[in-house]
Design a protein around this motif. Structure first.
Motif, PDB file in Angstrom:
ATOM      1  N   ARG A   1      39.036  47.485  38.022  1.00  0.00           N
ATOM      2  CA  ARG A   1      39.117  46.038  38.034  1.00  0.00           C
ATOM      3  C   ARG A   1      39.516  45.484  36.674  1.00  0.00           C
ATOM      4  N   SER A   2      38.996  46.090  35.587  1.00  0.00           N
ATOM      5  CA  SER A   2      39.347  45.605  34.249  1.00  0.00           C
ATOM      6  C   SER A   2      40.847  45.740  34.007  1.00  0.00           C
TER       7      SER A   2
ATOM      8  N   ASP B   1      39.256  37.243  41.002  1.00  0.00           N
ATOM      9  CA  ASP B   1      39.629  37.659  39.645  1.00  0.00           C
ATOM     10  C   ASP B   1      39.906  36.457  38.749  1.00  0.00           C
TER      11      ASP B   1
ATOM     12  N   THR C   1      36.716  35.100  37.579  1.00  0.00           N
ATOM     13  CA  THR C   1      36.160  35.980  36.541  1.00  0.00           C
ATOM     14  C   THR C   1      36.841  35.733  35.207  1.00  0.00           C
TER      15      THR C   1
ATOM     16  N   ARG D   1      43.113  45.607  36.300  1.00  0.00           N
ATOM     17  CA  ARG D   1      43.774  44.580  37.108  1.00  0.00           C
ATOM     18  C   ARG D   1      43.693  43.207  36.429  1.00  0.00           C
ATOM     19  N   LEU D   2      42.580  42.931  35.767  1.00  0.00           N
ATOM     20  CA  LEU D   2      42.449  41.657  35.063  1.00  0.00           C
ATOM     21  C   LEU D   2      43.471  41.562  33.937  1.00  0.00           C
TER      22      LEU D   2
ATOM     23  N   VAL E   1      46.864  43.827  46.176  1.00  0.00           N
ATOM     24  CA  VAL E   1      45.489  43.484  46.568  1.00  0.00           C
ATOM     25  C   VAL E   1      45.539  42.266  47.479  1.00  0.00           C
TER      26      VAL E   1
ATOM     27  N   THR F   1      40.986  38.643  46.646  1.00  0.00           N
ATOM     28  CA  THR F   1      40.699  39.355  45.400  1.00  0.00           C
ATOM     29  C   THR F   1      41.265  38.604  44.207  1.00  0.00           C
TER      30      THR F   1
END
Length: 225
Positions: free
Chosen positions: A2-3, A39, A42, A5-6, A31, A35
């Motif tokens: 995930r990191s 994100d 986030t 992808r961010l 994705v 999602t």
């Protein structure tokens, strides 16, 4: 995962003068739109100046730059050697991706370290063999199938020369000194099986996707070793 992808989201947003839709970002990153929405929340919570909202699109506030990446000498050696090893041992799409990623690493470093990283006296050389050439013919398709969880049909010849038809769930790839090994859940044998990529004669996608099931995942296979 995930990191990464961010960071990829920030890369896609950087430099855009108009908002980009969540649908477009979802397609780029493979994705769901939901999602992307999560994100973005986030990133905003972490302080990234992302402007926009669902149904409108997203972009970064003007003047925002990611802080430079600081790697120590051992970390620079590890990244450079790893990138060059992948470039030397894989198919051209993945080799090109390694070169692009390496360039991005260099661009994200402090200016006084960019030249040091790009000119590191480290090389990776791989001897071309029939096995490596045979594996390269399938690697791009195999990686895509693993990523998209696509069930495959393959014609495989084992080390004894026996040919078989298999229907498999591709789970993971392992790079050895002399071969790429595909680990999959074999629907034919109802168990994990490993296949050397260079010994796959024919490969085709069924168009059918699968869900990861406990006991049939790559991490489950690794626990059996």
């Amino acid at each position: 995962m995930r990191s990464l992808r961010l960071f990829a989201l920030l890369d896609h947003l950087r430099g855009r003068t108009v908002p980009i839709s969540a649908d477009a970002l979802a397609q780029m990153l493979g994705v769901s739109v939901r999602t992307i929405y999560r994100d973005m929340v986030t990133l905003q919570a972490m302080g990234a100046p992302v402007r926009g909202e669902a149904g409108v699109g997203y972009q970064l506030e003007r003047g925002y730059f990611l802080p430079p990446l600081h790697l120590d000498h051992d970390e620079m050696d590890a990244v450079m050697l790893g990138m060059r090893l992948i470039a030397a041992r894989s198919d051209e799409p993945l080799a090109a991706a390694a070169r692009r990623a390496s360039a991005k690493f260099a661009a994200s470093m402090e200016p006084n370290r960019q030249a040091t990283y790009s000119n590191l006296p480290l090389r990776a050389v791989s001897k071309e063999t029939a096995e490596s050439e045979g594996a390269k013919a399938h690697l791009s398709l195999l990686r895509d199938a693993i990523r998209q969880r696509l069930i495959l049909r393959i014609t495989y010849t084992d080390l004894s020369g026996n040919e078989s038809e298999r229907t498999i769930r591709p789970l993971g790839l392992t790079l050895f000194d002399s071969a790429w090994l595909l680990t999959g859940w074999c629907e034919t044998r109802d168990d994990f099986r490993n296949f050397r990529a260079d010994r796959i004669a024919i490969i085709s996608t069924t168009g059918i996707t699968f869900r990861h099931e406990k006991g049939r995942r790559f991490e489950d296979y690794l626990k059996t070793l």
